[in-house]
Scaffold this active site. Structure first.
Site, PDB file in Angstrom:
ATOM      1  N   LYS A 173       0.849  -1.200   0.000  1.00  0.00           N
ATOM      2  CA  LYS A 173       0.000   0.000   0.000  1.00  0.00           C
ATOM      3  C   LYS A 173       0.878   1.242   0.000  1.00  0.00           C
ATOM      4  O   LYS A 173       1.514   1.569   1.004  1.00  0.00           O
ATOM      5  CB  LYS A 173      -0.933   0.051   1.213  1.00  0.00           C
ATOM      6  CG  LYS A 173      -2.019   1.120   0.992  1.00  0.00           C
ATOM      7  CD  LYS A 173      -2.580   1.721   2.250  1.00  0.00           C
ATOM      8  CE  LYS A 173      -1.993   3.038   2.668  1.00  0.00           C
ATOM      9  NZ  LYS A 173      -2.039   4.149   1.728  1.00  0.00           N
ATOM     10  N   CYS A 282      13.490  10.861   6.761  1.00  0.00           N
ATOM     11  CA  CYS A 282      13.441  10.413   8.159  1.00  0.00           C
ATOM     12  C   CYS A 282      14.791  10.550   8.835  1.00  0.00           C
ATOM     13  O   CYS A 282      14.866  10.661  10.043  1.00  0.00           O
ATOM     14  CB  CYS A 282      12.957   8.974   8.217  1.00  0.00           C
ATOM     15  SG  CYS A 282      13.923   7.889   7.168  1.00  0.00           S
ATOM     16  N   GLU A 379       9.542  16.229  15.010  1.00  0.00           N
ATOM     17  CA  GLU A 379       9.933  15.992  13.617  1.00  0.00           C
ATOM     18  C   GLU A 379       9.139  16.933  12.721  1.00  0.00           C
ATOM     19  O   GLU A 379       7.905  16.908  12.726  1.00  0.00           O
ATOM     20  CB  GLU A 379       9.645  14.539  13.213  1.00  0.00           C
ATOM     21  CG  GLU A 379      10.130  14.256  11.814  1.00  0.00           C
ATOM     22  CD  GLU A 379       9.829  12.839  11.348  1.00  0.00           C
ATOM     23  OE1 GLU A 379       8.694  12.382  11.534  1.00  0.00           O
ATOM     24  OE2 GLU A 379      10.733  12.206  10.782  1.00  0.00           O
TER      25      GLU A 379
HETATM   26  P1  NAP Z   1       2.174   8.386   7.579  1.00  0.00           P
HETATM   27  O1  NAP Z   1       1.159   9.443   7.575  1.00  0.00           O
HETATM   28  O2  NAP Z   1       2.375   7.594   8.808  1.00  0.00           O
HETATM   29  O3  NAP Z   1       1.802   7.434   6.354  1.00  0.00           O
HETATM   30  C1  NAP Z   1       2.580   6.331   6.004  1.00  0.00           C
HETATM   31  C2  NAP Z   1       1.713   5.303   5.333  1.00  0.00           C
HETATM   32  O4  NAP Z   1       0.756   4.824   6.270  1.00  0.00           O
HETATM   33  C3  NAP Z   1       0.913   5.853   4.168  1.00  0.00           C
HETATM   34  O5  NAP Z   1       0.815   4.855   3.166  1.00  0.00           O
HETATM   35  C4  NAP Z   1      -0.438   6.120   4.807  1.00  0.00           C
HETATM   36  O6  NAP Z   1      -1.491   6.145   3.894  1.00  0.00           O
HETATM   37  C5  NAP Z   1      -0.540   4.935   5.712  1.00  0.00           C
HETATM   38  N1  NAP Z   1      -1.520   5.069   6.797  1.00  0.00           N
HETATM   39  C6  NAP Z   1      -2.088   6.179   7.300  1.00  0.00           C
HETATM   40  N2  NAP Z   1      -2.943   5.849   8.312  1.00  0.00           N
HETATM   41  C7  NAP Z   1      -2.916   4.510   8.433  1.00  0.00           C
HETATM   42  C8  NAP Z   1      -3.566   3.572   9.286  1.00  0.00           C
HETATM   43  N3  NAP Z   1      -4.435   3.930  10.222  1.00  0.00           N
HETATM   44  N4  NAP Z   1      -3.287   2.270   9.126  1.00  0.00           N
HETATM   45  C9  NAP Z   1      -2.419   1.851   8.197  1.00  0.00           C
HETATM   46  N5  NAP Z   1      -1.752   2.701   7.349  1.00  0.00           N
HETATM   47  C10 NAP Z   1      -2.002   4.009   7.466  1.00  0.00           C
HETATM   48  O7  NAP Z   1       3.598   8.945   7.159  1.00  0.00           O
HETATM   49  P2  NAP Z   1       3.931   9.917   5.938  1.00  0.00           P
HETATM   50  O8  NAP Z   1       3.460  11.267   6.289  1.00  0.00           O
HETATM   51  O9  NAP Z   1       3.461   9.294   4.665  1.00  0.00           O
HETATM   52  O10 NAP Z   1       5.508   9.849   5.919  1.00  0.00           O
HETATM   53  C11 NAP Z   1       6.307  10.642   6.698  1.00  0.00           C
HETATM   54  C12 NAP Z   1       6.793   9.885   7.904  1.00  0.00           C
HETATM   55  O11 NAP Z   1       7.487   8.705   7.518  1.00  0.00           O
HETATM   56  C13 NAP Z   1       7.776  10.677   8.726  1.00  0.00           C
HETATM   57  O12 NAP Z   1       7.476  10.555  10.087  1.00  0.00           O
HETATM   58  C14 NAP Z   1       9.107  10.003   8.426  1.00  0.00           C
HETATM   59  O13 NAP Z   1      10.077  10.165   9.410  1.00  0.00           O
HETATM   60  C15 NAP Z   1       8.694   8.597   8.254  1.00  0.00           C
HETATM   61  N6  NAP Z   1       9.699   7.839   7.511  1.00  0.00           N
HETATM   62  C16 NAP Z   1      10.486   6.955   8.186  1.00  0.00           C
HETATM   63  C17 NAP Z   1      11.469   6.237   7.517  1.00  0.00           C
HETATM   64  C18 NAP Z   1      12.334   5.244   8.233  1.00  0.00           C
HETATM   65  O14 NAP Z   1      12.931   4.414   7.574  1.00  0.00           O
HETATM   66  N7  NAP Z   1      12.415   5.287   9.554  1.00  0.00           N
HETATM   67  C19 NAP Z   1      11.653   6.428   6.150  1.00  0.00           C
HETATM   68  C20 NAP Z   1      10.839   7.336   5.483  1.00  0.00           C
HETATM   69  C21 NAP Z   1       9.858   8.037   6.182  1.00  0.00           C
HETATM   70  P3  NAP Z   1      -2.050   7.555   3.329  1.00  0.00           P
HETATM   71  O15 NAP Z   1      -0.934   8.164   2.580  1.00  0.00           O
HETATM   72  O16 NAP Z   1      -3.162   7.155   2.483  1.00  0.00           O
HETATM   73  O17 NAP Z   1      -2.455   8.371   4.535  1.00  0.00           O
END
Ligand code: NAP
Length: 481
Positions: A173, A282, A379
């Site tokens: 997804k 991240c 963050e």
């Molecule tokens: P996010 O809002 O947590 O979304 C990540 C994924 O989860 C998206 O596909 C999102 O779908 C989905 N999602 C949202 N709500 C969900 C739920 N209740 N159940 C299951 N999946 C759900 O994060 P983001 O804003 O896309 O990305 C930024 C974040 O990713 C930052 O905090 C960053 O630090 C982190 N990140 C971490 C790493 C690492 O390796 N540690 C690498 C890259 C990014 P939708 O898009 O449809 O909402």
């Protein structure tokens, strides 16, 4: 340019789905880019049912040619390098040079795990009994991979490649903002000969289908990259059925500059360590800690090299920093700039909108903020860095660890013993010395503390997509003849 316009569910490409449409906006122009169908719960159910059935019915996990299939996926990605990079660049606003790097890294990821298949297995254990004891590494079954929008293709491949290599069925997804490269990956995987149903791609809104996807009884593991809050929610939902979960979450990573370092080199490197990918990384080194005796010198050089960053059209190979991914992401950064001002932070450069149209934002360097202030602790996921002075090594380590996150870090010093000491004491999953990054395909990547657990990359990732089974075979001692 032709954009992917269908989901891969149950071996078929589906142009309509129950969750309506995802209307994508191009970050560099603010113009509509294209639309893709959004999966609803019924689509998710069908995808999961057919993936679980494919795992049970096909012999994917026992096929001896899985490595060949993964090498073909890598070749398929390489053959489409330019197309995938342009897709990613236009969807995310990512500079084309960065997007090309990402696509090549995605291909290498499949090559690495294709090679890993013949090197990964159980062991024989000399137990205290008469017989043979050995372990097997068995696939988990159905794995759901959920990825964010900042490195859409690469984050997907970091999970999909080891999950397929170890014989699992996978439902991917992507983030709603950036589904295009995941859908394109679906084509490549299909063309490489992965059995029907073993790999599916379901774009859709996390707020609508996320909980359902995670809690679904057929899912054995969730491999997630995204925000800490989402990770925490997934963990709670997974707990009911004791599902396996690995979490790559947020970060607020430190960059420590000691007075005995090559200060000019550190200042020249620091901007891309935090402003690369427009700060939506991240691992962004968004807390720069600098020894007080070189603080002013470093700060001046940092501001100068930040001002020299080439910010502009993602399609240009000269561009280092493109726009933010969305209007709301830019508003989020603006709120933090205001917060920094309200907290009497000194904005040393940037902090305003850049060229228009597009969600451009000029990278911000702030100092004068208390290390425990919100701007220094939360963050931001945008082009903003705080700079904080320290007096000695002890204080540097204390400040570096003064966060709930623990993903990445860097330190710059000319003293080898200090480098080894501090690299060990900073509570992060990855640490680089005298350079910006320590993320390599061959080495484990992941976080301490609230940056998650489990690891992507390296052979460590293969372990996390398998169960380990111990077998003991009684072998009564035979009489010597
Ligand atoms: P996010 O809002 O947590 O979304 C990540 C994924 O989860 C998206 O596909 C999102 O779908 C989905 N999602 C949202 N709500 C969900 C739920 N209740 N159940 C299951 N999946 C759900 O994060 P983001 O804003 O896309 O990305 C930024 C974040 O990713 C930052 O905090 C960053 O630090 C982190 N990140 C971490 C790493 C690492 O390796 N540690 C690498 C890259 C990014 P939708 O898009 O449809 O909402």
């Amino acid at each position: 340019m032709k954009f992917p316009d269908a989901l891969l569910i149950d071996g078929r490409w589906q142009t309509e789905a129950g969750g309506g449409r995802l209307e994508l906006i191009e970050p560099a122009t603010e113009e509509p880019l294209c639309e893709v169908p959004a999966a609803g719960k019924a689509d998710i159910d069908r995808a999961l049912q057919s993936a679980a059935a494919a795992f049970a019915k096909t012999n994917w996990s026992r096929r001896t040619d899985r490595a060949d299939v993964l090498y073909r996926i890598a070749a398929g990605i390489r053959a489409k390098t330019d197309e995938l990079a342009r897709l990613e660049s236009r969807n995310v606003g990512k500079p084309i040079g960065d997007a090309l790097w990402e696509v090549r890294a995605a291909a290498r990821c499949f090559e690495y795990y294709a090679g890993g298949i013949s090197r990964f297995g159980g062991e024989t254990i000399p137990v205290n009994a008469q017989g043979l004891d050995y372990t097997l590494r068995l696939p988990l079954g159905l794995v759901v991979c959920i990825v964010p929008w900042n490195f859409p293709l690469l984050m997907a491949c970091w999970k999909v490649a080891p999950a397929l290599a170890t014989g699992n069925a996978v439902v991917l997804k992507p983030a709603s903002l950036t589904p295009l490269s995941a859908l394109a990956l679906g084509r490549v995987v299909e063309e490489a000969g992965v059995p029907e149903g073993i790999f599916q791609v379901v774009a859709g809104r996390g707020s609508e289908i996320g909980d359902y996807l995670v809690a679904h009884p057929l899912v054995r593991k969730i491999a997630f990259t995204g925000e800490t809050a989402t990770g925490s929610r997934i963990l709670k939902l997974a707990a009911d059925r004791i599902k396996r979960v690995s979490l790559e979450l947020g970060g607020k990573s430190p960059n420590l500059i000691f007075a005995d370092a090559d200060v000019e080199a550190a200042a020249a490197a620091a901007p891309l360590a935090v402003f690369g990918n427009a700060g939506q990384d991240c691992c962004a080194r968004s807390r720069i800690l600098v020894e007080r005796s070189v603080y002013d010198r470093f700060l001046e050089a940092l501001v100068q090299s930040t001002r020299q960053l080439n910010i502009g059209d993602p399609a240009s190979e000269a561009t280092q920093v493109g726009p933010l991914v969305s209007a709301s992401q830019r508003q989020r950064v603006e709120r933090y700039v205001q917060l920094a001002k309200d907290s009497r932070g000194r904005i040393l450069c940037g902090g305003d909108r850049g060229r228009e149209p597009g969600y451009f934002f000029n990278p911000v360097v702030v100092d004068g903020l208390p290390p425990d202030s919100r701007v220094c602790q939360e963050e931001i996921f945008g082009p903003l860095t705080c700079v904080i002075p320290f007096d000695d090594e002890e204080e540097a380590v204390r400040l570096a660890n003064q966060t709930e996150y623990g993903l990445a870090g860097s330190l710059w010093t000319g003293d080898l013993e200090r480098a080894l000491r501090v690299a060990q004491r900073v509570e992060t999953g990855v640490m680089s010395v005298n350079t910006n990054s320590s993320v390599y395909q061959e080495a484990p990547f992941g976080g301490f503390k609230q940056s998650g657990y489990g690891r992507d990359l390296g052979m460590e990732a293969m372990r996390l997509y398998t169960e380990i089974k111990n077998v003991f075979v009684a072998l009564p001692e035979s009489e010597p003849t």
